[in-house]
Scaffold this motif. Structure first.
Motif, PDB file in Angstrom:
ATOM      1  N   MET A   1      66.840  56.844  86.957  1.00 32.77           N
ATOM      2  CA  MET A   1      65.446  56.401  86.873  1.00 32.77           C
ATOM      3  C   MET A   1      65.093  55.633  88.122  1.00 32.77           C
ATOM      4  SD  MET A   1      62.665  56.458  85.398  1.00 32.77           S
ATOM      5  CE  MET A   1      61.217  55.527  85.654  1.00 32.77           C
ATOM      6  N   VAL A   2      63.978  55.040  88.199  1.00 35.62           N
ATOM      7  CA  VAL A   2      63.428  54.432  89.395  1.00 35.62           C
ATOM      8  C   VAL A   2      64.229  53.225  89.838  1.00 35.62           C
ATOM      9  CG1 VAL A   2      61.401  53.301  90.341  1.00 35.62           C
ATOM     10  CG2 VAL A   2      61.148  55.184  88.786  1.00 35.62           C
ATOM     11  N   GLY A   3      64.948  52.581  88.921  1.00 35.53           N
ATOM     12  CA  GLY A   3      65.470  51.260  89.237  1.00 35.53           C
ATOM     13  C   GLY A   3      64.269  50.375  89.410  1.00 35.53           C
ATOM     14  N   ILE A   4      63.416  50.406  88.383  1.00 34.28           N
ATOM     15  CA  ILE A   4      62.040  49.938  88.523  1.00 34.28           C
ATOM     16  C   ILE A   4      61.933  48.474  88.891  1.00 34.28           C
ATOM     17  CG2 ILE A   4      61.799  49.480  86.054  1.00 34.28           C
ATOM     18  CD1 ILE A   4      59.092  50.822  88.355  1.00 34.28           C
TER      19      ILE A   4
ATOM     20  N   TYR B   1      57.490  48.686  82.674  1.00 33.21           N
ATOM     21  CA  TYR B   1      57.530  49.652  81.579  1.00 33.21           C
ATOM     22  C   TYR B   1      57.798  51.039  82.165  1.00 33.21           C
ATOM     23  CZ  TYR B   1      55.221  45.928  78.953  1.00 33.21           C
ATOM     24  OH  TYR B   1      54.906  44.719  78.364  1.00 33.21           O
ATOM     25  N   SER B   2      58.887  51.649  81.734  1.00 34.03           N
ATOM     26  CA  SER B   2      59.220  52.995  82.206  1.00 34.03           C
ATOM     27  C   SER B   2      60.312  53.579  81.329  1.00 34.03           C
ATOM     28  CB  SER B   2      59.693  52.964  83.666  1.00 34.03           C
ATOM     29  OG  SER B   2      60.902  52.226  83.767  1.00 34.03           O
ATOM     30  N   ALA B   3      60.416  54.887  81.342  1.00 35.73           N
ATOM     31  CA  ALA B   3      61.477  55.564  80.615  1.00 35.73           C
ATOM     32  C   ALA B   3      62.722  55.638  81.485  1.00 35.73           C
ATOM     33  CB  ALA B   3      61.029  56.969  80.216  1.00 35.73           C
ATOM     34  N   SER B   4      63.874  55.337  80.896  1.00 33.63           N
ATOM     35  CA  SER B   4      65.126  55.492  81.622  1.00 33.63           C
ATOM     36  C   SER B   4      65.434  56.977  81.790  1.00 33.63           C
ATOM     37  CB  SER B   4      66.266  54.819  80.847  1.00 33.63           C
ATOM     38  OG  SER B   4      66.479  55.493  79.618  1.00 33.63           O
ATOM     39  N   ILE B   5      66.478  57.295  82.555  1.00 38.18           N
ATOM     40  CA  ILE B   5      66.863  58.689  82.737  1.00 38.18           C
ATOM     41  C   ILE B   5      67.147  59.339  81.388  1.00 38.18           C
ATOM     42  CG2 ILE B   5      68.657  60.216  83.647  1.00 38.18           C
ATOM     43  CD1 ILE B   5      68.900  58.372  86.036  1.00 38.18           C
ATOM     44  N   GLU B   6      67.807  58.615  80.524  1.00 34.83           N
ATOM     45  CA  GLU B   6      68.149  59.153  79.206  1.00 34.83           C
ATOM     46  C   GLU B   6      66.907  59.317  78.321  1.00 34.83           C
ATOM     47  OE1 GLU B   6      69.553  56.459  80.563  1.00 34.83           O
ATOM     48  OE2 GLU B   6      71.436  57.385  81.241  1.00 34.83           O
ATOM     49  N   GLN B   7      65.941  58.431  78.486  1.00 30.36           N
ATOM     50  CA  GLN B   7      64.747  58.457  77.632  1.00 30.36           C
ATOM     51  C   GLN B   7      63.675  59.418  78.122  1.00 30.36           C
ATOM     52  OE1 GLN B   7      63.850  54.288  78.107  1.00 30.36           O
ATOM     53  NE2 GLN B   7      64.425  53.815  75.976  1.00 30.36           N
ATOM     54  N   SER B   8      63.663  59.690  79.417  1.00 31.53           N
ATOM     55  CA  SER B   8      62.544  60.412  80.015  1.00 31.53           C
ATOM     56  C   SER B   8      62.455  61.849  79.509  1.00 31.53           C
ATOM     57  CB  SER B   8      62.665  60.419  81.536  1.00 31.53           C
ATOM     58  OG  SER B   8      61.530  61.052  82.116  1.00 31.53           O
ATOM     59  N   SER B   9      61.306  62.174  78.944  1.00 25.74           N
ATOM     60  CA  SER B   9      61.073  63.536  78.465  1.00 25.74           C
ATOM     61  C   SER B   9      59.602  63.874  78.612  1.00 25.74           C
ATOM     62  CB  SER B   9      61.501  63.679  76.996  1.00 25.74           C
ATOM     63  OG  SER B   9      60.687  62.871  76.158  1.00 25.74           O
ATOM     64  N   TRP B  10      59.345  65.156  78.785  1.00 24.51           N
ATOM     65  CA  TRP B  10      57.985  65.690  78.856  1.00 24.51           C
ATOM     66  C   TRP B  10      57.864  66.812  77.837  1.00 24.51           C
ATOM     67  CZ3 TRP B  10      53.999  64.005  82.006  1.00 24.51           C
ATOM     68  CH2 TRP B  10      54.352  63.052  82.975  1.00 24.51           C
ATOM     69  N   SER B  11      56.700  66.919  77.199  1.00 22.34           N
ATOM     70  CA  SER B  11      56.499  67.942  76.177  1.00 22.34           C
ATOM     71  C   SER B  11      55.144  68.597  76.350  1.00 22.34           C
ATOM     72  CB  SER B  11      56.578  67.324  74.776  1.00 22.34           C
ATOM     73  OG  SER B  11      57.826  66.694  74.570  1.00 22.34           O
TER      74      SER B  11
ATOM     75  N   SER C   1      57.610  58.654  84.769  1.00 21.62           N
ATOM     76  CA  SER C   1      58.846  59.204  85.321  1.00 21.62           C
ATOM     77  C   SER C   1      58.745  60.696  85.605  1.00 21.62           C
ATOM     78  CB  SER C   1      60.001  58.946  84.348  1.00 21.62           C
ATOM     79  OG  SER C   1      61.172  59.613  84.774  1.00 21.62           O
ATOM     80  N   ALA C   2      59.379  61.105  86.722  1.00 21.95           N
ATOM     81  CA  ALA C   2      59.437  62.521  87.079  1.00 21.95           C
ATOM     82  C   ALA C   2      60.697  63.193  86.532  1.00 21.95           C
ATOM     83  CB  ALA C   2      59.383  62.687  88.590  1.00 21.95           C
ATOM     84  N   VAL C   3      61.558  62.428  85.874  1.00 22.21           N
ATOM     85  CA  VAL C   3      62.787  62.999  85.326  1.00 22.21           C
ATOM     86  C   VAL C   3      62.439  63.980  84.204  1.00 22.21           C
ATOM     87  CG1 VAL C   3      64.939  62.484  84.127  1.00 22.21           C
ATOM     88  CG2 VAL C   3      64.134  60.958  85.937  1.00 22.21           C
ATOM     89  N   ASN C   4      62.988  65.180  84.274  1.00 20.07           N
ATOM     90  CA  ASN C   4      62.748  66.252  83.291  1.00 20.07           C
ATOM     91  C   ASN C   4      61.306  66.766  83.302  1.00 20.07           C
ATOM     92  OD1 ASN C   4      65.442  66.119  82.300  1.00 20.07           O
ATOM     93  ND2 ASN C   4      64.878  64.344  81.047  1.00 20.07           N
ATOM     94  N   PHE C   5      60.591  66.493  84.375  1.00 19.88           N
ATOM     95  CA  PHE C   5      59.193  66.907  84.479  1.00 19.88           C
ATOM     96  C   PHE C   5      59.037  68.384  84.838  1.00 19.88           C
ATOM     97  CE2 PHE C   5      55.542  67.508  87.433  1.00 19.88           C
ATOM     98  CZ  PHE C   5      54.497  67.260  86.557  1.00 19.88           C
ATOM     99  N   ALA C   6      59.858  68.882  85.736  1.00 22.01           N
ATOM    100  CA  ALA C   6      59.643  70.199  86.352  1.00 22.01           C
ATOM    101  C   ALA C   6      59.528  71.354  85.360  1.00 22.01           C
ATOM    102  CB  ALA C   6      60.737  70.481  87.380  1.00 22.01           C
ATOM    103  N   PRO C   7      60.446  71.515  84.392  1.00 23.41           N
ATOM    104  CA  PRO C   7      60.337  72.683  83.494  1.00 23.41           C
ATOM    105  C   PRO C   7      59.042  72.702  82.684  1.00 23.41           C
ATOM    106  CG  PRO C   7      62.518  71.674  83.343  1.00 23.41           C
ATOM    107  CD  PRO C   7      61.661  70.718  84.110  1.00 23.41           C
ATOM    108  N   GLN C   8      58.667  71.530  82.140  1.00 28.82           N
ATOM    109  CA  GLN C   8      57.447  71.473  81.335  1.00 28.82           C
ATOM    110  C   GLN C   8      56.190  71.590  82.196  1.00 28.82           C
ATOM    111  OE1 GLN C   8      57.392  71.388  77.839  1.00 28.82           O
ATOM    112  NE2 GLN C   8      59.517  71.931  78.280  1.00 28.82           N
TER     113      GLN C   8
END
Length: 293
Positions: free
Chosen positions: A1-4, A28-38, A155-162
């Motif tokens: 994640m960003v290391g915000i 406030y941000s999603a960690s790498i584990e939490q980050s999801s896009w739907s 967060s941009a983590v897991n963003f690309a596929p969705q």
């Protein structure tokens, strides 16, 4: 994640608004584990891409059927703004990209008791930063403690596929909006319950849209005839045409109890019945739809 926390402290020195050296940063941000896009909606009438920000709320991009390509971003906050608030949106590099500098995207305002919003160009810019792997981050002073700064990262983590699925959806949106079909006049051929060719095409537009958005508060179908054929017969013909149109709309999902039909026969002409063109215009059904939201 960003290391915000580390990134945000560095970024705060770059902000155009100066904050006290004693100020605290709420992150406030999603960690790498939490980050999801739907992709929560994908139809020819609307596309919605959502991202959850823990402890803060929901971020979403949306695009709807329209003549023009459009994009909106909404930051739906769990706790709405207590007052009008000036906000800066910056593009922040994730920690694994090293010391890459942040970039100003835009300044916006949050309004009391409303979610944060970006439209069109600004929303596209934000989407573009996510596509590049950056983390768009909103900075503003805390509503209840002006000495503190709030940083809300998307967060941009897991963003690309969705994101790819979202753009496929946008490319397939219908090229007209609900407003384009919510008040429609259709015309009939002479002595017939068959629509003319132009009106058949317009009815297909209505059907294609309502297959995916059938929820209506009220639909009114008003049917009229020209003055040829006898007053009583024309009234019966107009009623029959209205009932026929009701069945067409029910077939695409509109509840029958939401549809009101009226057959006016020869009443309420909009053109002279002395000419063919006028009679063609008078043989019509008018569909008025209200979604109510």
């Amino acid at each position: 994640m960003v290391g915000i926390r580390k990134v945000a402290i560095v970024v705060s020195a770059l902000l155009t608004t100066s904050f006290s050296s004693q100020a605290m940063m709420k992150n406030y941000s999603a960690s790498i584990e939490q980050s999801s896009w739907s992709l929560t909606k994908s139809t020819p009438t609307a596309c919605i891409l959502e991202h959850n920000i823990p402890r803060y709320g929901l971020a979403n991009f949306s695009s709807v059927a329209n003549k023009n390509i459009n994009l909106d971003f909404e930051l739906a906050m769990r706790l709405k703004p207590a007052q009008r608030t000036e906000v800066e949106l910056r593009s922040i590099a994730p920690s694994w990209r090293g010391s890459m500098p942040s970039r100003h995207i835009t300044d916006i305002a949050y309004f009391k008791q409303f979610n944060g919003e970006l439209e069109d160009d600004k929303a596209w810019m934000m989407l573009g930063e996510l596509e590049k792997g950056m983390h768009p981050t909103f900075f503003y002073q805390d509503w209840y403690n002006q000495r503190d700064t709030v940083a809300v990262a998307v967060s941009a983590v897991n963003f690309a596929p969705q994101h790819e699925l979202f753009m496929d959806c946008v490319a397939n949106l219908l090229p007209y909006s609900f407003e384009d079909i919510s008040f429609t006049t259709l015309n009939y051929k002479k002595n017939s319950q068959e629509l003319d060719r132009r009106s058949q095409n317009k009815l297909k537009m209505i059907q294609d849209f309502l297959k995916h958005e059938p929820e209506m508060e009220l639909v009114v179908i008003d049917s009229y005839t020209d003055s040829y054929g006898g007053r009583y017969n024309n009234e019966m013909l107009s009623q029959k045409r209205a009932e026929q149109m009701k069945k067409v709309l029910e077939e695409v999902g509109i509840a029958g109890n939401k549809i009101t039909v009226n057959g006016y026969g020869e009443k309420r002409h909009i053109a002279s019945n002395q000419k063919i063109q006028g009679r063609d215009a008078n043989r019509r059904v008018v569909i008025t739809m209200n979604r109510g939201y």
